[in-house]
Design a protein around this motif. Structure first.
Motif, PDB file in Angstrom:
ATOM      1  N   PHE A   1      48.515  32.514  39.541  1.00 29.44           N
ATOM      2  CA  PHE A   1      48.892  32.001  38.303  1.00 29.44           C
ATOM      3  C   PHE A   1      47.805  31.157  37.719  1.00 29.44           C
ATOM      4  O   PHE A   1      47.413  31.433  36.749  1.00 29.44           O
ATOM      5  CB  PHE A   1      50.518  31.300  37.954  1.00 29.44           C
ATOM      6  CG  PHE A   1      50.650  30.716  36.786  1.00 29.44           C
ATOM      7  CD1 PHE A   1      51.030  31.721  35.817  1.00 29.44           C
ATOM      8  CD2 PHE A   1      50.443  29.383  36.481  1.00 29.44           C
ATOM      9  CE1 PHE A   1      51.393  31.074  34.596  1.00 29.44           C
ATOM     10  CE2 PHE A   1      50.813  28.885  35.174  1.00 29.44           C
ATOM     11  CZ  PHE A   1      51.461  29.905  34.379  1.00 29.44           C
ATOM     12  N   VAL A   2      47.546  30.093  38.513  1.00 29.03           N
ATOM     13  CA  VAL A   2      46.336  29.323  38.097  1.00 29.03           C
ATOM     14  C   VAL A   2      45.024  30.366  37.832  1.00 29.03           C
ATOM     15  O   VAL A   2      44.225  30.023  36.856  1.00 29.03           O
ATOM     16  CB  VAL A   2      46.245  28.302  38.981  1.00 29.03           C
ATOM     17  CG1 VAL A   2      44.723  27.682  38.939  1.00 29.03           C
ATOM     18  CG2 VAL A   2      47.426  27.175  38.951  1.00 29.03           C
ATOM     19  N   LEU A   3      44.729  31.188  38.802  1.00 37.07           N
ATOM     20  CA  LEU A   3      43.509  31.804  38.600  1.00 37.07           C
ATOM     21  C   LEU A   3      43.536  32.643  37.656  1.00 37.07           C
ATOM     22  O   LEU A   3      42.311  32.967  36.784  1.00 37.07           O
ATOM     23  CB  LEU A   3      43.181  32.453  40.057  1.00 37.07           C
ATOM     24  CG  LEU A   3      42.448  32.011  41.186  1.00 37.07           C
ATOM     25  CD1 LEU A   3      42.698  32.694  42.316  1.00 37.07           C
ATOM     26  CD2 LEU A   3      41.211  31.359  40.845  1.00 37.07           C
ATOM     27  N   GLY A   4      44.456  33.238  37.445  1.00 35.94           N
ATOM     28  CA  GLY A   4      44.854  34.163  36.232  1.00 35.94           C
ATOM     29  C   GLY A   4      44.652  33.386  34.948  1.00 35.94           C
ATOM     30  O   GLY A   4      43.826  33.976  33.768  1.00 35.94           O
TER      31      GLY A   4
ATOM     32  N   ALA B   1      45.776  39.515  42.580  1.00 39.36           N
ATOM     33  CA  ALA B   1      44.937  40.547  42.996  1.00 39.36           C
ATOM     34  C   ALA B   1      43.403  40.235  43.140  1.00 39.36           C
ATOM     35  O   ALA B   1      42.638  40.666  43.866  1.00 39.36           O
ATOM     36  CB  ALA B   1      45.024  41.853  42.201  1.00 39.36           C
ATOM     37  N   GLY B   2      43.135  39.334  42.105  1.00 44.42           N
ATOM     38  CA  GLY B   2      41.919  38.819  42.174  1.00 44.42           C
ATOM     39  C   GLY B   2      41.437  38.029  43.136  1.00 44.42           C
ATOM     40  O   GLY B   2      40.214  37.942  44.063  1.00 44.42           O
ATOM     41  N   ALA B   3      42.379  37.171  43.719  1.00 39.79           N
ATOM     42  CA  ALA B   3      42.219  36.132  44.896  1.00 39.79           C
ATOM     43  C   ALA B   3      42.028  36.992  46.056  1.00 39.79           C
ATOM     44  O   ALA B   3      41.315  36.765  47.123  1.00 39.79           O
ATOM     45  CB  ALA B   3      43.341  35.493  44.972  1.00 39.79           C
ATOM     46  N   LEU B   4      42.858  38.184  46.069  1.00 43.10           N
ATOM     47  CA  LEU B   4      42.774  38.975  47.465  1.00 43.10           C
ATOM     48  C   LEU B   4      41.164  39.933  47.363  1.00 43.10           C
ATOM     49  O   LEU B   4      40.632  39.669  48.717  1.00 43.10           O
ATOM     50  CB  LEU B   4      43.749  40.133  47.270  1.00 43.10           C
ATOM     51  CG  LEU B   4      45.162  39.563  47.661  1.00 43.10           C
ATOM     52  CD1 LEU B   4      46.204  40.576  47.301  1.00 43.10           C
ATOM     53  CD2 LEU B   4      45.231  39.077  48.959  1.00 43.10           C
TER      54      LEU B   4
ATOM     55  N   GLY C   1      36.562  37.400  40.985  1.00 41.63           N
ATOM     56  CA  GLY C   1      37.837  38.584  41.369  1.00 41.63           C
ATOM     57  C   GLY C   1      38.716  38.594  40.320  1.00 41.63           C
ATOM     58  O   GLY C   1      39.041  39.578  39.987  1.00 41.63           O
ATOM     59  N   ALA C   2      39.163  37.253  40.105  1.00 41.32           N
ATOM     60  CA  ALA C   2      40.273  37.280  39.141  1.00 41.32           C
ATOM     61  C   ALA C   2      39.745  37.620  37.734  1.00 41.32           C
ATOM     62  O   ALA C   2      40.362  38.191  36.937  1.00 41.32           O
ATOM     63  CB  ALA C   2      40.837  35.931  39.105  1.00 41.32           C
ATOM     64  N   VAL C   3      38.523  37.169  37.378  1.00 36.05           N
ATOM     65  CA  VAL C   3      38.137  37.282  36.033  1.00 36.05           C
ATOM     66  C   VAL C   3      37.879  39.248  35.889  1.00 36.05           C
ATOM     67  O   VAL C   3      38.125  39.414  34.727  1.00 36.05           O
ATOM     68  CB  VAL C   3      36.631  36.604  35.709  1.00 36.05           C
ATOM     69  CG1 VAL C   3      36.135  36.969  34.635  1.00 36.05           C
ATOM     70  CG2 VAL C   3      37.023  35.174  35.760  1.00 36.05           C
TER      71      VAL C   3
END
Length: 92
Positions: A11-14, A38-41, A69-71
């Protein structure tokens, strides 16, 4: 407990990725959270691939790769979501 932490981090990364990307993103918050996860993974996989998965202290490189990755995932995911959503509106 790991799934709860993954949701929070996603949530935070998104949200950070949405703030970094220019313009308005059209996906809902639940989808932003999934894109963040998904970006964190993706960032973790890249950090493992280049050999900086575990470092002494704070893993700044891994965290930056997770954010990158999240971006990437939020940007591409928003385009896909918008095209699917736009196509659905045209059909009705």
């Amino acid at each position: 407990m790991q799934w709860l932490w993954a949701i929070i981090v996603g949530f935070v990364l998104g949200l950070i990725a949405r703030a970094i990307l220019p313009g308005r993103q059209h996906q809902p918050l639940w989808l932003t959270t999934l894109f963040g996860i998904a970006g964190a993974l993706l960032g973790n996989a890249v950090s493992r691939w280049i050999g900086v998965e575990e470092t002494k202290g704070i893993d700044w490189i891994r965290h930056l790769l997770q954010l990158a990755g999240a971006v990437l995932v939020v940007g591409v995911g928003d385009m896909v979501y918008h095209s699917i959503r736009g196509r659905r509106r045209q059909m009705t």
